[in-house]
Design an enzyme around this catalytic site. Structure first.
Site, PDB file in Angstrom:
ATOM      1  N   ASP A   3       0.978  -1.247  -0.096  1.00 20.49           N
ATOM      2  CA  ASP A   3       0.094   0.029  -0.062  1.00 20.49           C
ATOM      3  C   ASP A   3       0.762   1.096  -0.119  1.00 20.49           C
ATOM      4  OD1 ASP A   3      -2.338   1.700   0.307  1.00 20.49           O
ATOM      5  OD2 ASP A   3      -1.973   1.814   2.226  1.00 20.49           O
ATOM      6  N   SER A   4       0.362   2.252  -0.454  1.00 22.10           N
ATOM      7  CA  SER A   4       0.955   3.720  -0.267  1.00 22.10           C
ATOM      8  C   SER A   4       1.300   4.061   1.185  1.00 22.10           C
ATOM      9  CB  SER A   4       0.076   4.816  -0.976  1.00 22.10           C
ATOM     10  OG  SER A   4      -1.039   4.983   0.019  1.00 22.10           O
ATOM     11  N   CYS A  58      -3.869  -1.586  -2.126  1.00 21.97           N
ATOM     12  CA  CYS A  58      -4.077  -0.042  -2.196  1.00 21.97           C
ATOM     13  C   CYS A  58      -5.050   0.156  -3.553  1.00 21.97           C
ATOM     14  CB  CYS A  58      -2.815   0.672  -2.671  1.00 21.97           C
ATOM     15  SG  CYS A  58      -2.864   2.316  -3.281  1.00 21.97           S
ATOM     16  N   GLU A  90      -2.951   9.698   7.684  1.00 25.86           N
ATOM     17  CA  GLU A  90      -1.674   9.416   7.985  1.00 25.86           C
ATOM     18  C   GLU A  90      -1.023  10.464   9.068  1.00 25.86           C
ATOM     19  OE1 GLU A  90       0.629   7.222   6.555  1.00 25.86           O
ATOM     20  OE2 GLU A  90      -0.667   5.885   5.446  1.00 25.86           O
ATOM     21  N   CYS A 139     -10.777   2.733  -0.385  1.00 27.24           N
ATOM     22  CA  CYS A 139      -9.703   3.125  -0.244  1.00 27.24           C
ATOM     23  C   CYS A 139      -9.516   2.267   0.796  1.00 27.24           C
ATOM     24  CB  CYS A 139      -9.452   4.673  -0.010  1.00 27.24           C
ATOM     25  SG  CYS A 139      -7.653   5.419   0.651  1.00 27.24           S
ATOM     26  N   HIS A 176      -7.304   2.869   3.443  1.00 28.48           N
ATOM     27  CA  HIS A 176      -7.388   3.455   4.399  1.00 28.48           C
ATOM     28  C   HIS A 176      -8.311   3.852   5.286  1.00 28.48           C
ATOM     29  CE1 HIS A 176      -3.314   4.602   3.009  1.00 28.48           C
ATOM     30  NE2 HIS A 176      -3.096   5.599   4.037  1.00 28.48           N
TER      31      HIS A 176
HETATM   32  N1  DGL Z   1      -4.865   2.990   0.392  1.00 27.28           N
HETATM   33  C1  DGL Z   1      -4.827   3.511  -0.791  1.00 27.28           C
HETATM   34  C2  DGL Z   1      -6.175   3.342  -1.619  1.00 27.28           C
HETATM   35  O1  DGL Z   1      -6.501   2.304  -1.175  1.00 27.28           O
HETATM   36  C3  DGL Z   1      -4.157   4.829  -1.234  1.00 27.28           C
HETATM   37  C4  DGL Z   1      -4.506   6.070  -0.616  1.00 27.28           C
HETATM   38  C5  DGL Z   1      -3.366   7.251  -0.988  1.00 27.28           C
HETATM   39  O2  DGL Z   1      -2.149   7.148  -1.161  1.00 27.28           O
HETATM   40  O3  DGL Z   1      -4.014   8.324  -1.615  1.00 27.28           O
HETATM   41  O4  DGL Z   1      -6.391   4.002  -2.440  1.00 27.28           O
END
Ligand code: DGL
Length: 271
Positions: free
Chosen positions: A14-15, A77, A167, A200, A202
């Site tokens: 993931d990012s 991600c 974050e 997402c 997150h």
């Molecule tokens: N968690 C990621 C997603 O599912 C990336 C969020 C990001 O880096 O902007 O899109």
């Protein structure tokens, strides 16, 4: 005679810390598998970047995980899944499988469509929405749905401010609730309670906050669906799951370890 491939090590990418929500579900589903988690905390967020930046960063992460000798890669991600899955597959070479978030995400919504006939709302990063990946996947999947095409509205809502707040560790900050409200209030005011997909990885970290701004809606986190989807694909490929040690430690790699938020650090020890 062809030998059966054994899946011993899985990579999760993931990012940032969003993919940990998927890793937790994978650990429950595959308790004997070794996991390597890569969070690109030096470059998060991906969701505000251009397609070529997302692809280049994803390629670098895929190379790093390939060097870890993984057998399967889960791109946990949605942003990288929407823009960079072919590039990632090219970088890692012939693994047992490389999967992304979109197909399992759509499947987890369709499961709820029998009991909820309202609209579908995909909450995601700006880049994921721009990719059209969910829109296309729902267009393909909905004709088979009992509601049929045209009877169910699908909306996508970009929420670019949420990942930086998560974050930053602002999970209980009042600004977070106000921001969620900005993104969902128009959908809430339509009057029909539907299904909101956390598109997402997150967003499961702020699931209760999102639920509080969408009362009566079914909020869907696709992590369990990803684990289920992967299990069926590994079985269909004929590969065998290693049954060595139980619950091996996760190997954590963060491209900027200093940038891992405090709430996630606490969780790392218990995943
Ligand atoms: N968690 C990621 C997603 O599912 C990336 C969020 C990001 O880096 O902007 O899109």
């Amino acid at each position: 005679m062809s030998s059966v491939r054994v899946v011993q090590r899985m990579g999760v990418f993931d990012s940032g810390v969003g993919g940990i929500t998927v890793l937790q579900a994978l650990r429950r589903k595959f308790p004997s598998i070794e996991f390597v988690y890569l969070g690109d905390t030096a470059n998060v967020p991906y969701g505000t970047k251009s397609p070529s930046q997302i692809e280049n960063l994803s390629r670098l992460c895929a190379q790093r995980l390939r060097d870890e000798k993984i057998d399967v890669l889960v791109v946990a991600c949605n942003t990288a899944s929407s823009w960079a899955l072919p590039a990632i597959r090219q970088e890692v070479g012939p693994l047992v499988d490389v999967i992304g978030m979109v197909e399992p995400g759509v499947a987890s919504v369709l499961d709820r469509c029998l009991t909820n006939t309202g609209p579908i709302l995909v909450l995601a990063t700006r880049a994921t929405v721009r990719s059209g990946a969910y829109r296309r996947a729902f267009e393909t999947a909905l004709p088979q749905d009992s509601g049929g095409p045209g009877t169910r509205d699908v909306f996508e809502q970009a929420c670019p401010l949420l990942v930086p707040m998560i974050e930053e560790g602002w999970l209980d900050h009042k600004i977070l609730l106000q921001t969620i409200d900005e993104y969902v209030s128009t959908h809430r005011q339509q009057g029909r309670e539907g299904i909101a997909l956390l598109g997402c990885t997150h967003y499961p970290w702020i699931r209760t906050q999102i639920e509080s701004r969408l009362p009566g809606w079914t909020v869907v986190d696709s992590a369990e669906s990803v684990a289920q989807y992967l299990a069926s694909r590994v079985a269909a490929s004929g590969a065998k799951l290693s049954d060595q040690a139980s619950s091996p430690e996760v190997k954590w790699i963060f491209t900027d370890p200093e940038a891992v938020p405090e709430f996630a650090r606490k969780i790392l020890r218990s995943v």
